[in-house]
Design an enzyme around this catalytic site. Structure first.
Site, PDB file in Angstrom:
ATOM      1  CE1 TYR A  11      -4.118   1.048  -0.761  1.00 42.48           C
ATOM      2  CE2 TYR A  11      -3.662   2.663   0.942  1.00 42.48           C
ATOM      3  CZ  TYR A  11      -4.421   2.230  -0.131  1.00 42.48           C
ATOM      4  OH  TYR A  11      -5.467   2.987  -0.574  1.00 42.48           O
ATOM      5  NE  ARG A  71      -8.387  12.039  -3.696  1.00 39.63           N
ATOM      6  CZ  ARG A  71      -8.377  11.762  -2.412  1.00 39.63           C
ATOM      7  NH1 ARG A  71      -8.363  12.721  -1.541  1.00 39.63           N
ATOM      8  NH2 ARG A  71      -8.433  10.520  -1.954  1.00 39.63           N
ATOM      9  CE  LYS A  90      -8.351   1.790   2.037  1.00 40.09           C
ATOM     10  NZ  LYS A  90      -8.101   3.211   2.112  1.00 40.09           N
ATOM     11  CD  GLU A 144      -9.496   4.089  -0.888  1.00 41.07           C
ATOM     12  OE1 GLU A 144     -10.372   3.726  -0.093  1.00 41.07           O
ATOM     13  OE2 GLU A 144      -8.458   4.664  -0.533  1.00 41.07           O
ATOM     14  CG  ASP A 145      -7.609   7.175  -3.665  1.00 38.52           C
ATOM     15  OD1 ASP A 145      -7.924   7.659  -2.563  1.00 38.52           O
ATOM     16  OD2 ASP A 145      -6.498   6.688  -3.888  1.00 38.52           O
ATOM     17  CG  ASP A 194     -10.812   4.173   4.250  1.00 40.92           C
ATOM     18  OD1 ASP A 194     -11.271   3.975   5.389  1.00 40.92           O
ATOM     19  OD2 ASP A 194      -9.593   4.271   4.012  1.00 40.92           O
ATOM     20  CG  ASP A 195     -10.350   8.384   0.038  1.00 34.87           C
ATOM     21  OD1 ASP A 195      -9.293   7.823   0.347  1.00 34.87           O
ATOM     22  OD2 ASP A 195     -10.973   8.134  -1.013  1.00 34.87           O
ATOM     23  CG  ASN A 199      -0.243   9.883   4.219  1.00 39.00           C
ATOM     24  OD1 ASN A 199       0.486   9.756   5.170  1.00 39.00           O
ATOM     25  ND2 ASN A 199      -1.530   9.596   4.256  1.00 39.00           N
TER      26      ASN A 199
HETATM   27  P1  NAD Z   1      -8.094  16.617  -0.942  1.00 36.78           P
HETATM   28  O1  NAD Z   1      -7.445  16.877  -2.232  1.00 36.78           O
HETATM   29  O2  NAD Z   1      -9.525  16.201  -0.905  1.00 36.78           O
HETATM   30  O3  NAD Z   1      -7.958  17.941  -0.013  1.00 36.78           O
HETATM   31  C1  NAD Z   1      -6.809  18.737   0.110  1.00 36.78           C
HETATM   32  C2  NAD Z   1      -7.198  20.086   0.676  1.00 36.78           C
HETATM   33  O4  NAD Z   1      -6.029  20.835   0.972  1.00 36.78           O
HETATM   34  C3  NAD Z   1      -8.042  20.943  -0.273  1.00 36.78           C
HETATM   35  O5  NAD Z   1      -9.092  21.540   0.441  1.00 36.78           O
HETATM   36  C4  NAD Z   1      -7.064  22.020  -0.721  1.00 36.78           C
HETATM   37  O6  NAD Z   1      -7.714  23.249  -1.005  1.00 36.78           O
HETATM   38  C5  NAD Z   1      -6.203  22.176   0.512  1.00 36.78           C
HETATM   39  N1  NAD Z   1      -4.913  22.806   0.236  1.00 36.78           N
HETATM   40  C6  NAD Z   1      -4.092  22.630  -0.823  1.00 36.78           C
HETATM   41  N2  NAD Z   1      -3.025  23.439  -0.710  1.00 36.78           N
HETATM   42  C7  NAD Z   1      -3.172  24.130   0.434  1.00 36.78           C
HETATM   43  C8  NAD Z   1      -2.405  25.122   1.095  1.00 36.78           C
HETATM   44  N3  NAD Z   1      -1.253  25.549   0.576  1.00 36.78           N
HETATM   45  N4  NAD Z   1      -2.864  25.617   2.254  1.00 36.78           N
HETATM   46  C9  NAD Z   1      -4.020  25.195   2.770  1.00 36.78           C
HETATM   47  N5  NAD Z   1      -4.792  24.252   2.196  1.00 36.78           N
HETATM   48  C10 NAD Z   1      -4.373  23.731   1.041  1.00 36.78           C
HETATM   49  O7  NAD Z   1      -7.213  15.543  -0.213  1.00 36.78           O
HETATM   50  P2  NAD Z   1      -7.610  14.685   1.089  1.00 36.78           P
HETATM   51  O8  NAD Z   1      -8.171  13.375   0.715  1.00 36.78           O
HETATM   52  O9  NAD Z   1      -8.397  15.541   2.002  1.00 36.78           O
HETATM   53  O10 NAD Z   1      -6.164  14.397   1.666  1.00 36.78           O
HETATM   54  C11 NAD Z   1      -5.352  15.456   2.132  1.00 36.78           C
HETATM   55  C12 NAD Z   1      -4.099  14.901   2.766  1.00 36.78           C
HETATM   56  O11 NAD Z   1      -4.442  14.114   3.880  1.00 36.78           O
HETATM   57  C13 NAD Z   1      -3.288  14.005   1.831  1.00 36.78           C
HETATM   58  O12 NAD Z   1      -1.930  14.295   1.960  1.00 36.78           O
HETATM   59  C14 NAD Z   1      -3.561  12.634   2.336  1.00 36.78           C
HETATM   60  O13 NAD Z   1      -2.458  11.780   2.162  1.00 36.78           O
HETATM   61  C15 NAD Z   1      -3.786  12.881   3.809  1.00 36.78           C
HETATM   62  N6  NAD Z   1      -4.624  11.818   4.405  1.00 36.78           N
HETATM   63  C16 NAD Z   1      -4.165  11.213   5.536  1.00 36.78           C
HETATM   64  C17 NAD Z   1      -4.906  10.205   6.119  1.00 36.78           C
HETATM   65  C18 NAD Z   1      -4.413   9.547   7.366  1.00 36.78           C
HETATM   66  O14 NAD Z   1      -3.476  10.023   7.941  1.00 36.78           O
HETATM   67  N7  NAD Z   1      -5.012   8.499   7.820  1.00 36.78           N
HETATM   68  C19 NAD Z   1      -6.096   9.800   5.538  1.00 36.78           C
HETATM   69  C20 NAD Z   1      -6.558  10.452   4.393  1.00 36.78           C
HETATM   70  C21 NAD Z   1      -5.799  11.470   3.828  1.00 36.78           C
END
Ligand code: NAD
Length: 557
Positions: free
Chosen positions: A106, A159, A177, A248-249, A271-272, A411
């Site tokens: 993964y 995505r 997954k 997912e994604d 899950d996201d 991540n």
């Molecule tokens: P997403 O694309 O849906 O959301 C990203 C958000 O960040 C958007 O709202 C965007 O406008 C904002 N953004 C981008 N650049 C920015 C900046 N410079 N300043 C402020 N905000 C900014 O993505 P997501 O699914 O919400 O995932 C976001 C992050 O969280 C990813 O890196 C993902 O790996 C991580 N994540 C971690 C876990 C976990 O730790 N378990 C789970 C899911 C996602």
């Protein structure tokens, strides 16, 4: 008029006798572990090297080869080839060495595997449903060789992790997954199905790449996209009525809408959005044990207002309401900064999922400014942008809070909003820290801190097991809240003393069984279960979990 050469099927039977088919079926094959009697009875003598190996010895061989491979992407293709040959051995290796294998099967390696999908492709796995199948999805689903499907992970590739639109190459994600559902949650691999919806891609590089394996056309959008997904959901629930369908994604604009549309109609979750929310909430419950406070007394400021951020906030709101706040009061405790600054009411053209958190407040251009104005008790980084929790931000958090909550969840590791070391150093060891990707233990001021990893794998396999084992009709927010609480309760004082707000990843199968039990309790309480309640739920879950032991083909001699 299409005519088929009927003799072909007869030849196929003759040319592919059962003994060979057995060796080539990854769900049935056990390779050199077939016993002498089995080799006799199943006509395998001579088709295998003479010596019979135990699964332990086979595992040793796999690990020795694995260690010799210098590059993670090749380790990935090696493991996938093993899964294609012998699923039980693949899962034995993964389960016994979860912490080593998870980053290969993964994130982060699966991301590279998706990027290189057209290049490293060897054998197909899962189902592809493309726009060319519209009107005929029933027939495509009927081609899947197994009828009893219990867990489906589906993506449309728009995505993929933080990598953007990878089209049909996103198949690595549902495949990975699904592996975690089996390895961590004990879902029988014979009942799982990864699916990619190929609705095109807007990725120019892929569109021009001769090795790209998806349709070379732009993405379906709008009503045409919705009609495609609707046909898929109808067909898949008709064909596999007992399956849990996990999205997912998907891109932001579709993920929230599809979840709202289908969550009360079928057995589904995203899950996201929801799995991430539960793992973050579990971390916050653990943090409350350290600070002695209650969730409803906290104020959270999110950096990033996408699927993860809004999903976490929505579940925090439900949890705060459970503690007695109204929905409006709870929402007022969650704030967002996105790429355009603080999310406030006066901002124009806010996406729908941000509106409930657009409060009446003066704008703030930077995250630091927002921290200063709102004085949150916790900051949660889900922006995908590295190093956004700067030294001034973290030092300010430490000025306002004795034990500031700092979750840098983006991540992979390089995108983390800060490192574990920075969080501990800049708060003089007081931060309650969690990250999305793993960080090594940190030595600070004579103390060793073990940073917690808010990995979704703590949650979704257990939720899946609980839903599948009870055949619950829907997946509810209450189930995710129960999962979060169950996970937090598995953290012991020794973990907390080291700064760890999640249990060790090596305990994950037991974690999943406990979470499945908590989810099942909710399914029974909400009258959603279709299986009558067993006397001992935990034992029921443990016994339902797949073990990668070989089946015996000769029952008595
Ligand atoms: P997403 O694309 O849906 O959301 C990203 C958000 O960040 C958007 O709202 C965007 O406008 C904002 N953004 C981008 N650049 C920015 C900046 N410079 N300043 C402020 N905000 C900014 O993505 P997501 O699914 O919400 O995932 C976001 C992050 O969280 C990813 O890196 C993902 O790996 C991580 N994540 C971690 C876990 C976990 O730790 N378990 C789970 C899911 C996602």
């Amino acid at each position: 008029m299409i005519t088929v050469d009927e003799h072909f099927f007869e030849e196929l039977d003759e040319d592919c006798p059962r003994n060979v088919a057995l060796l080539h079926d990854p769900l049935l094959n056990k390779g050199t572990a077939f016993t002498a009697v089995e080799r006799d009875v199943l006509h395998l003598r001579g088709l295998l090297p003479p010596r019979q190996l135990t699964q332990d010895l086979q595992e040793r061989r796999i690990l020795q080869n694995f260690d010799l491979i210098p590059d993670d992407l090749h380790k990935y293709t090696y493991l996938m080839a093993l899964e294609d040959r012998n699923e039980a051995l693949f899962y034995r290796v993964v389960i016994d060495h979860l912490e080593t294998m998870m980053p290969i099967i993964y994130t982060p390696t699966v991301g590279r595997a998706c990027q290189e999908f057209g290049q490293i492709f060897q054998r197909p796995r899962g189902l592809y449903i493309s726009t060319e199948d519209q009107g005929e999805m029933d027939e495509v689903l009927a081609n899947w060789p197994h009828e009893d499907v219990r867990v489906i992970v589906v993506t449309d590739g728009e995505r993929i992790l933080g990598l953007g639109d990878l089209g049909a190459n996103g198949m690595g994600i549902p495949v990975g997954k699904i592996s975690l559902y089996t390895a961590c949650g004990g879902i029988d691999p014979a009942t799982t199905l990864p699916i990619t919806l190929d609705v095109g891609t807007n990725n120019e590089e892929l569109l021009n790449n001769p090795l790209y394996l998806g349709l070379q056309q732009r993405r379906l959008t709008g009503e045409a996209y919705d009609a495609f997904v609707e046909e898929f959901v109808t067909a898949v629930t008709h064909r596999f009525p007992n399956a849990l369908l996990q999205f997912e994604d998907f891109g932001n604009h579709n993920a929230f809408r599809l979840l709202r549309k289908y969550r009360h109609r079928i057995r589904t979750f995203n899950d996201d959005i929801q799995g991430t929310a539960a793992v973050a909430l579990a971390g916050l419950y653990s943090a409350m044990r350290v600070t002695g406070g209650q969730l409803k007394g906290q104020t959270f400021l999110f950096l990033g207002a996408g699927e993860a951020g809004v999903g976490i906030a929505d579940l925090i709101v439900s949890a705060m309401m459970e503690e007695g706040l109204t929905e409006a009061e709870a929402r007022q405790k969650c704030w967002f900064v996105d790429s355009r600054g603080l999310v406030v009411k006066s901002r124009a053209n806010l996406a729908e999922h941000k509106l409930p958190y657009a409060h009446d407040h003066a704008p703030a251009a930077t995250f630091l400014e927002a921290v200063e104005m709102l004085q949150p008790t916790g900051i949660i980084g889900v922006s995908g942008q590295p190093q956004m929790f700067t030294q001034p931000v973290i030092e300010m958090m430490a000025r306002f809070n004795e034990r500031p909550i700092i979750f840098a969840l983006s991540n992979p590791t390089d995108n983390s909003e800060c490192t574990a070391e920075q969080a501990y150093q800049w708060t003089d060891g007081q931060a309650i820290f969690a990250s999305g990707s793993p960080f090594d233990p940190v030595q600070y001021d004579g103390q060793t801190f073990v940073p917690g990893q808010g990995n979704n794998a703590y949650i979704f396999p257990g939720v899946g097991l609980g839903v599948v084992a009870t055949n619950a009709r829907h997946v509810t927010d209450e189930m995710f809240m129960a999962a979060a609480k169950a996970l937090a309760e598995l953290v012991d004082q020794n973990d907390l003393d080291q700064g760890r707000i999640y249990p060790p990843l090596s305990d994950i199968r037991q974690v999943s069984a406990v979470i499945a039990t908590a989810v099942a309790e909710v399914a029974y309480a909400q009258n959603l279960a279709a299986v009558s309640r067993p006397a001992n739920l935990l034992q029921f879950m443990q016994e339902a979990m797949y073990e990668p032991t070989y089946r015996e083909y000769v029952l008595s001699e």
